[in-house]
Scaffold this motif. Sequence first.
Motif, PDB file in Angstrom:
ATOM      1  N   ALA A   1       0.834  -1.209   0.000  1.00  0.00           N
ATOM      2  CA  ALA A   1       0.000   0.000   0.000  1.00  0.00           C
ATOM      3  C   ALA A   1       0.864   1.252   0.000  1.00  0.00           C
ATOM      4  CB  ALA A   1      -0.926  -0.006   1.210  1.00  0.00           C
ATOM      5  N   PHE A   2       1.924   1.252   0.796  1.00  0.00           N
ATOM      6  CA  PHE A   2       2.858   2.377   0.827  1.00  0.00           C
ATOM      7  C   PHE A   2       3.452   2.607  -0.556  1.00  0.00           C
ATOM      8  CE2 PHE A   2       7.219   4.014   1.856  1.00  0.00           C
ATOM      9  CZ  PHE A   2       6.837   5.221   2.421  1.00  0.00           C
ATOM     10  N   GLY A   3       3.869   1.548  -1.218  1.00  0.00           N
ATOM     11  CA  GLY A   3       4.439   1.678  -2.553  1.00  0.00           C
ATOM     12  C   GLY A   3       3.448   2.189  -3.581  1.00  0.00           C
ATOM     13  N   SER A   4       2.174   1.846  -3.412  1.00  0.00           N
ATOM     14  CA  SER A   4       1.163   2.283  -4.377  1.00  0.00           C
ATOM     15  C   SER A   4       1.036   3.803  -4.408  1.00  0.00           C
ATOM     16  CB  SER A   4      -0.190   1.655  -4.041  1.00  0.00           C
ATOM     17  OG  SER A   4      -0.767   2.229  -2.868  1.00  0.00           O
ATOM     18  N   THR A   5       1.194   4.444  -3.266  1.00  0.00           N
ATOM     19  CA  THR A   5       1.050   5.896  -3.209  1.00  0.00           C
ATOM     20  C   THR A   5       2.196   6.594  -3.939  1.00  0.00           C
ATOM     21  OG1 THR A   5       2.180   6.017  -1.045  1.00  0.00           O
ATOM     22  CG2 THR A   5      -0.206   5.761  -1.032  1.00  0.00           C
ATOM     23  N   PHE A   6       3.369   5.989  -3.943  1.00  0.00           N
ATOM     24  CA  PHE A   6       4.504   6.517  -4.704  1.00  0.00           C
ATOM     25  C   PHE A   6       4.224   6.441  -6.202  1.00  0.00           C
ATOM     26  CE2 PHE A   6       6.493   6.464  -0.730  1.00  0.00           C
ATOM     27  CZ  PHE A   6       7.783   6.988  -0.793  1.00  0.00           C
ATOM     28  N   ALA A   7       3.648   5.319  -6.628  1.00  0.00           N
ATOM     29  CA  ALA A   7       3.339   5.147  -8.045  1.00  0.00           C
ATOM     30  C   ALA A   7       2.376   6.222  -8.533  1.00  0.00           C
ATOM     31  CB  ALA A   7       2.745   3.756  -8.276  1.00  0.00           C
ATOM     32  N   VAL A   8       1.387   6.554  -7.709  1.00  0.00           N
ATOM     33  CA  VAL A   8       0.374   7.533  -8.101  1.00  0.00           C
ATOM     34  C   VAL A   8       0.960   8.937  -8.180  1.00  0.00           C
ATOM     35  CG1 VAL A   8      -1.732   8.685  -7.330  1.00  0.00           C
ATOM     36  CG2 VAL A   8      -1.590   6.200  -7.288  1.00  0.00           C
ATOM     37  N   ILE A   9       1.666   9.380  -7.156  1.00  0.00           N
ATOM     38  CA  ILE A   9       2.185  10.746  -7.156  1.00  0.00           C
ATOM     39  C   ILE A   9       3.220  10.939  -8.258  1.00  0.00           C
ATOM     40  CG2 ILE A   9       3.945  10.246  -5.394  1.00  0.00           C
ATOM     41  CD1 ILE A   9       2.056  13.563  -5.763  1.00  0.00           C
TER      42      ILE A   9
END
Length: 411
Positions: A96-104
């Motif tokens: 989940a933490f990594g997913s937010t990096f992908a989006v931004i």
Amino acid sequence: MEPGTIWLLVTAALVLFMTPGLAFFYGGLVKAKSVVSMMMLSFGAMGLVFVLWILYGNNLGTLSGEGIGLLVGNPFSDFGLTTTAQEAPADLAGIAFGSTFAVITTALISGAVADRARFFPWMLFAGLWATIVYFPSQGWVWGGGWIEQFEVGGRAVMDWAGGTVVHISAGAAALALAIVLGQRRVGFSKEDSAPHNVPLVLIGAAVLWFGWFGFNAGAAEDDGSGAIIFLNTIAAPAAGIIGFIVVEHFKDGKATAVGAASGVVAGLVAITPACFNLTPLAAIVLGLIAGAVCAFAIDLKFKLGFDDSLDVVGLHLVAGFIGCIYLGFVSWEPNGDGVALQGGGSGLLNGGGIDQLIVQAVPAVAVAVYSFVIAYALGKLIDAMIGFRAKEEDEIAGIDLALHGEGYKFD
């Protein structure tokens, strides 16, 4: 729930909040008749990239560390994360933490095509770019890939939170899209590029700074290293404000609120790769350099002719390179227990040789070239197939009503 899991989930929420903050920041910078369109590019990326990350994106960045596994993982190894959810649900916190990096990271690119990009071609680009560039390349740094394993003279790459695969990658892609779409028909000049809502820009910058503490400190261990990361994430953007507005004062005769917000972003971008390996004093120097250099860099688009509408290149690409390369001159290794700054200096100017500089420069250049080439090819292909740019009459009038049927009411 383990404290480490709780910390990852909290910081993931902070990083998720950064993308709406980016939408505010970008939305305030554009014309009043394009603000909805601009903000929708960020929110559209949130919807699409989160779904793709869960389906296969995390798998693409989970690398075996040998052969082709240094570059890309198997997208079908755990499609939809079903196996992880059943057998190792605690691992979903890191995912989940990594997913937010992908989006931004994907959303950052949109600032280069403000006032003229159509929504659904952007969505197609965002999905393809995230799949081909970001998903595998984040594994290069954090998933056992070639950047994580790259060494020169025993020195390994320092890139704590993604100066390469986040900011350099997004900045290079932004440059490619700016070239593909060409200049705005109206507004490509200093005089015509005034932001329509400066308070919205400042709100966006504040949200970004707040969320960045999760961005940088989310992966910190419970060993004291999080404190230096946190403080450096205060020091560098604070100094970035000073560096940027001082240059503005002497270059243009006045310091602006947008300049201060841009200085925050420049400092945050620069400290992203470096937050774990600098003293607070070194972080201040880095922020001053990044703010001052970026204050000059954002004007290059007018001299070179590429219309990077909201200065993604001038802030993220330039400050990303500054942060990565700065570590080649001034950086510290952690000691054997993993606590930062108690080991020896590894930078060229503080006890190390040239090896750290080389090992910082090679991945930075490689990621920039890879992202630029793929983004340019995707942009050209999408433009040829369905058209990437809004119609001339819609662009001149403002694209909010034409593309989304809503926006500010001016009557």
